[in-house]
Design an enzyme around this catalytic site. Sequence first.
Site, short mmCIF file in Angstrom:
data_model
loop_
_atom_site.label_atom_id
_atom_site.label_comp_id
_atom_site.label_asym_id
_atom_site.label_seq_id
_atom_site.Cartn_x
_atom_site.Cartn_y
_atom_site.Cartn_z
N TYR A 1 -30.24 -6.26 -9.36
CA TYR A 1 -29.56 -4.98 -9.53
C TYR A 1 -29.42 -4.58 -10.99
O TYR A 1 -29.20 -3.41 -11.31
CB TYR A 1 -28.18 -5.02 -8.87
CG TYR A 1 -28.20 -5.08 -7.37
CD1 TYR A 1 -29.39 -5.14 -6.65
CD2 TYR A 1 -27.02 -5.09 -6.64
CE1 TYR A 1 -29.41 -5.21 -5.28
CE2 TYR A 1 -27.03 -5.16 -5.25
CZ TYR A 1 -28.23 -5.23 -4.58
OH TYR A 1 -28.24 -5.31 -3.20
N ASP B 1 -22.76 -7.76 4.69
CA ASP B 1 -22.80 -6.66 5.65
C ASP B 1 -23.18 -7.18 7.04
O ASP B 1 -22.64 -6.72 8.05
CB ASP B 1 -23.79 -5.59 5.21
CG ASP B 1 -23.22 -4.68 4.13
OD1 ASP B 1 -22.17 -5.03 3.55
OD2 ASP B 1 -23.81 -3.62 3.86
N ASP C 1 -33.29 -16.54 4.82
CA ASP C 1 -33.67 -16.09 6.15
C ASP C 1 -33.03 -16.96 7.22
O ASP C 1 -32.61 -16.47 8.26
CB ASP C 1 -35.20 -16.05 6.30
CG ASP C 1 -35.91 -17.19 5.60
OD1 ASP C 1 -35.24 -18.03 4.97
OD2 ASP C 1 -37.16 -17.24 5.68
N LYS D 1 -33.91 -18.44 -1.95
CA LYS D 1 -35.26 -18.32 -1.37
C LYS D 1 -36.19 -19.19 -2.22
O LYS D 1 -37.21 -18.73 -2.75
CB LYS D 1 -35.69 -16.86 -1.35
CG LYS D 1 -36.97 -16.58 -0.53
CD LYS D 1 -36.83 -16.92 0.93
CE LYS D 1 -38.12 -16.55 1.68
NZ LYS D 1 -38.13 -17.07 3.06
N ASP E 1 -25.11 -9.08 -0.95
CA ASP E 1 -24.94 -7.71 -0.48
C ASP E 1 -25.38 -7.60 0.98
O ASP E 1 -24.67 -7.03 1.82
CB ASP E 1 -25.78 -6.78 -1.37
CG ASP E 1 -25.44 -5.31 -1.19
OD1 ASP E 1 -24.61 -4.99 -0.32
OD2 ASP E 1 -26.02 -4.49 -1.91
#
Length: 360
Positions: free
Chosen positions: A141, A247, A219, A187, A243
């Site tokens: 970001y 959610d 994942d 990851k 993020d």
Amino acid sequence: MDGRILFLPGDGVGPEVLREARRVLEAIEEIYGHRFEIIEGAMGARAIDRFGDPLPEETRRLTSGVDAVLLGAVGFAAQPVNGETIDPARGLLELRQLLGNYANIRPIAVGDAVVAGSPFRADHVRGVDLVIVREVLGGIYYGLPRGIEDGVAYDTEIYSEGEIRRIARAAFELARTRRKKVTSIDKANVLESSVFWRAIVGDVAREYRDIEFSSMLVDNCAMQLISNPRQFDVVLTNNMFGDILSDEAAVLVGSLGMLPSASVGGEVGLYEPVHGTAPDIAGQGIANPVGAILSVAMMLELTFALTEEANAVHDGVGRVLRDGHATADLAAASASGRAPVSTEGMGELIVRALSAGDRG
């Protein structure tokens, strides 16, 4: 106790949910004899309309004279200003940088009061109690270079060793106050930044021999959050993974509108509900204010060390939900069959529950 709080209502449903959060804070003032001075500032799309900046200088100055910041939500489409396209959400990234708050804490708990609002079977989610600790000042970001040129778009995921060590220590310290388990998400089978993340977090873990530690690919974590959520205690993530996963985890309690968050690490904490601006329902009086109200509880505990008052807010919310009251986002899953409660109505019910509890 006296305190000074900067309110940033923001955009969309932000002003609606923050209004109810303020009512709850005022009830706490009255019941416990505190005084909180509220200062309001502009941020997001409304700030762009007024000042041409999602985090104007006037608002930046206000942050230096307060104990905490309470944010509603910022968003909406990017807006053109003097030939430049400005994303209102940029104001939030800049605010976190300004305050130096690198650790975003997002608790997800499914107790008896909220289990009826979950789309999952009660026996699957009852007792879920996890916290996502998300790094919010680094990663993709903020990384440079980034851009769109000659038909190619690019972003950069970048983390320094120091950034990883400080967020890892925040997660391990939090775990010591809970069930003493940290799961770090990465990851590392594909990304060099994740290989580095895993190595540094693993090194920090050796400083905390009392904490059960493991790493998990993102994942797999996305699957495990749904298939076996009770295995998690403290989930440590980078900016982007946190993020997305937080959610996803919101579905366990039934709605993004239920979740609070705190961004800490600097001198002034930033508190906000996890949800966005929800422009499709803005102004209709149906947004769920519980996330904003529970963000007040986090602020009372983390900034002002008012644990009893924070617990009172949690108890008040719990009483209202156990009685079967729910806003439209949860009403379909409510076992009571009651009609949905408005944003204002939910705030009023929680204030009444606080007053009825009145220090237990």
